[in-house]
Write a protein that holds these residues in place. Structure first.
Motif, PDB file in Angstrom:
ATOM      1  N   ILE A   1      17.536 -11.415  -1.066  1.00 39.90           N
ATOM      2  CA  ILE A   1      16.609 -11.360  -2.195  1.00 39.90           C
ATOM      3  C   ILE A   1      15.744 -10.118  -2.065  1.00 39.90           C
ATOM      4  O   ILE A   1      15.261  -9.808  -0.973  1.00 39.90           O
ATOM      5  CB  ILE A   1      15.707 -12.610  -2.218  1.00 39.90           C
ATOM      6  CG1 ILE A   1      16.550 -13.877  -2.402  1.00 39.90           C
ATOM      7  CG2 ILE A   1      14.635 -12.504  -3.304  1.00 39.90           C
ATOM      8  CD1 ILE A   1      15.769 -15.160  -2.114  1.00 39.90           C
ATOM      9  N   ALA A   2      15.526  -9.393  -3.183  1.00 39.34           N
ATOM     10  CA  ALA A   2      14.658  -8.216  -3.162  1.00 39.34           C
ATOM     11  C   ALA A   2      13.703  -8.246  -4.349  1.00 39.34           C
ATOM     12  O   ALA A   2      14.139  -8.339  -5.503  1.00 39.34           O
ATOM     13  CB  ALA A   2      15.488  -6.935  -3.196  1.00 39.34           C
ATOM     14  N   ASP A   3      12.417  -8.177  -4.046  1.00 40.67           N
ATOM     15  CA  ASP A   3      11.372  -8.072  -5.067  1.00 40.67           C
ATOM     16  C   ASP A   3      10.111  -7.591  -4.355  1.00 40.67           C
ATOM     17  O   ASP A   3       9.850  -8.003  -3.219  1.00 40.67           O
ATOM     18  CB  ASP A   3      11.112  -9.421  -5.740  1.00 40.67           C
ATOM     19  CG  ASP A   3      10.349  -9.279  -7.042  1.00 40.67           C
ATOM     20  OD1 ASP A   3      10.956  -9.495  -8.110  1.00 40.67           O
ATOM     21  OD2 ASP A   3       9.149  -8.940  -7.008  1.00 40.67           O
ATOM     22  N   ASP A   4       9.343  -6.719  -5.007  1.00 43.07           N
ATOM     23  CA  ASP A   4       8.162  -6.189  -4.331  1.00 43.07           C
ATOM     24  C   ASP A   4       6.934  -7.084  -4.477  1.00 43.07           C
ATOM     25  O   ASP A   4       5.848  -6.717  -4.026  1.00 43.07           O
ATOM     26  CB  ASP A   4       7.845  -4.763  -4.807  1.00 43.07           C
ATOM     27  CG  ASP A   4       7.658  -4.643  -6.303  1.00 43.07           C
ATOM     28  OD1 ASP A   4       7.881  -5.636  -7.016  1.00 43.07           O
ATOM     29  OD2 ASP A   4       7.289  -3.541  -6.767  1.00 43.07           O
ATOM     30  N   HIS A   5       7.106  -8.263  -5.065  1.00 45.73           N
ATOM     31  CA  HIS A   5       6.023  -9.238  -5.143  1.00 45.73           C
ATOM     32  C   HIS A   5       6.371 -10.438  -4.258  1.00 45.73           C
ATOM     33  O   HIS A   5       7.341 -11.154  -4.543  1.00 45.73           O
ATOM     34  CB  HIS A   5       5.801  -9.703  -6.585  1.00 45.73           C
ATOM     35  CG  HIS A   5       5.284  -8.618  -7.474  1.00 45.73           C
ATOM     36  ND1 HIS A   5       3.974  -8.210  -7.461  1.00 45.73           N
ATOM     37  CD2 HIS A   5       5.906  -7.841  -8.393  1.00 45.73           C
ATOM     38  CE1 HIS A   5       3.803  -7.233  -8.344  1.00 45.73           C
ATOM     39  NE2 HIS A   5       4.966  -6.987  -8.914  1.00 45.73           N
ATOM     40  N   PRO A   6       5.614 -10.691  -3.207  1.00 47.60           N
ATOM     41  CA  PRO A   6       5.929 -11.797  -2.293  1.00 47.60           C
ATOM     42  C   PRO A   6       6.035 -13.148  -2.986  1.00 47.60           C
ATOM     43  O   PRO A   6       6.879 -13.974  -2.604  1.00 47.60           O
ATOM     44  CB  PRO A   6       4.757 -11.771  -1.294  1.00 47.60           C
ATOM     45  CG  PRO A   6       4.270 -10.359  -1.314  1.00 47.60           C
ATOM     46  CD  PRO A   6       4.450  -9.896  -2.722  1.00 47.60           C
ATOM     47  N   ALA A   7       5.214 -13.389  -4.002  1.00 45.98           N
ATOM     48  CA  ALA A   7       5.266 -14.675  -4.696  1.00 45.98           C
ATOM     49  C   ALA A   7       6.602 -14.862  -5.404  1.00 45.98           C
ATOM     50  O   ALA A   7       7.148 -15.977  -5.446  1.00 45.98           O
ATOM     51  CB  ALA A   7       4.119 -14.787  -5.697  1.00 45.98           C
ATOM     52  N   ILE A   8       7.145 -13.773  -5.963  1.00 43.68           N
ATOM     53  CA  ILE A   8       8.448 -13.858  -6.635  1.00 43.68           C
ATOM     54  C   ILE A   8       9.544 -14.088  -5.601  1.00 43.68           C
ATOM     55  O   ILE A   8      10.465 -14.893  -5.820  1.00 43.68           O
ATOM     56  CB  ILE A   8       8.730 -12.587  -7.450  1.00 43.68           C
ATOM     57  CG1 ILE A   8       7.682 -12.398  -8.540  1.00 43.68           C
ATOM     58  CG2 ILE A   8      10.130 -12.651  -8.053  1.00 43.68           C
ATOM     59  CD1 ILE A   8       7.678 -13.483  -9.587  1.00 43.68           C
TER      60      ILE A   8
END
Length: 216
Positions: free
Chosen positions: A10-17
Motif C-alpha cells: 500500500i502507498a499513500d502519503d497520508h498515514p490515516a489513508i
C-alpha cells in the motif's frame, strides 16, 4: 484464480489513508499487507523487496529526489513489474487525467470517497486478472468528461498534464524540468501549449484550472 495468500503493498502519503486501506483489505482472509509506504521511493523499495501480488497506490504523493508520483510513478511500476496489478486509490476528479491513468495499464481505479467494499472487490478482481475495473464514482467522472462539448476527454497531452499539475502545485519550471528529465525549454513550451489549448493567458488562471479540475 487468485493465489492462496495475496501479498499487498500500500502507498499513500497520508498515514490515516494507509491505515484505512489496510483495515479494508485485511477483511479479506487471504490478504497479507507486506508493506505500507509514504512515497514513490518507499514504494519501489517495497515492491523490490516483497514482489507483491497487488499494489494499491495513491496517484498524487509528495515529490522529491528519487520519489516519483503521478503518471511517471505508474509508468515505472509497470516497467519494473508488468505482471503485477496496480489499483489506483485517488481523490482525482479530472476525467481527462483519469482517462490517462486508465490508458497507462492499471488494473483498477477507485475513488477515496467510495464504500470500502468497492475497493475490496476491485482489488480481488485485479488479482484475479478480470481486466480493468473502474469504481462507479470513477466511471461517472470519466463519463461526464466524455460528454463535454466537442466530446473530447482532455485537450492536454499526458506530458502537458504533468507539467500543469506540478506547476499548479508550486514547482518552478526549473524544478519541473529536472524532475521530469526534460530541458527547461521543453517544459516551458509544454506549459505554453497547455495554456493555449485551454485558452488561458495567466499563471493564476492556469492554477485555478488545475485546482478546479482535480489536478492538484
Amino acid at each position: 484464480m487468485p493465489p492462496d495468500t495475496i501479498s499487498v503493498v500500500i502507498a499513500d502519503d497520508h498515514p490515516a489513508i494507509q491505515l484505512a486501506v489496510k483495515s479494508t483489505l485485511t477483511e479479506i482472509p487471504t490478504v497479507q499487507i507486506a508493506a505500507m509506504c509514504a512515497s514513490g521511493g518507499e514504494l519501489f523499495a517495497a515492491v523490490e523487496a516483497h514482489r507483491p501480488d497487488l499494489i494499491v497506490t495513491d496517484f498524487t504523493m509528495g515529490r522529491s529526489e528519487g520519489n516519483d508520483d503521478g503518471l511517471r510513478l505508474i509508468q515505472r511500476l509497470r516497467q519494473s513489474g508488468p505482471d503485477t496489478p496496480i489499483v489506483v486509490f485517488t481523490m482525482l476528479t479530472n476525467g481527462g487525467l483519469l482517462t490517462r491513468i486508465q490508458e497507462s495499464g492499471v488494473a483498477g481505479i477507485v475513488g477515496k470517497d467510495e464504500e470500502p467494499a468497492i475497493l475490496r472487490q476491485i482489488c480481488m478482481d485485479a488479482v484475479s486478472g478480470n481486466g480493468l475495473r473502474l469504481s462507479p464514482g470513477i466511471s461517472a467522472r470519466m463519463a461526464s468528461a466524455g460528454a463535454m462539448a466537442g466530446g473530447g476527454i482532455s485537450p492536454l497531452s499526458p506530458k502537458e498534464i504533468e507539467v500543469v499539475r506540478m506547476f499548479a502545485a508550486g514547482s518552478p519550471l526549473t524544478e519541473i524540468a529536472g524532475y521530469l528529465h526534460r530541458t527547461l525549454a521543453t517544459v516551458a513550451t509544454q506549459k505554453r501549449s497547455a495554456m493555449r489549448k485551454l485558452n488561458i493567458t495567466s499563471n493564476a488562471d492556469l492554477v485555478t484550472y488545475a485546482r478546479d479540475n482535480g489536478l492538484t
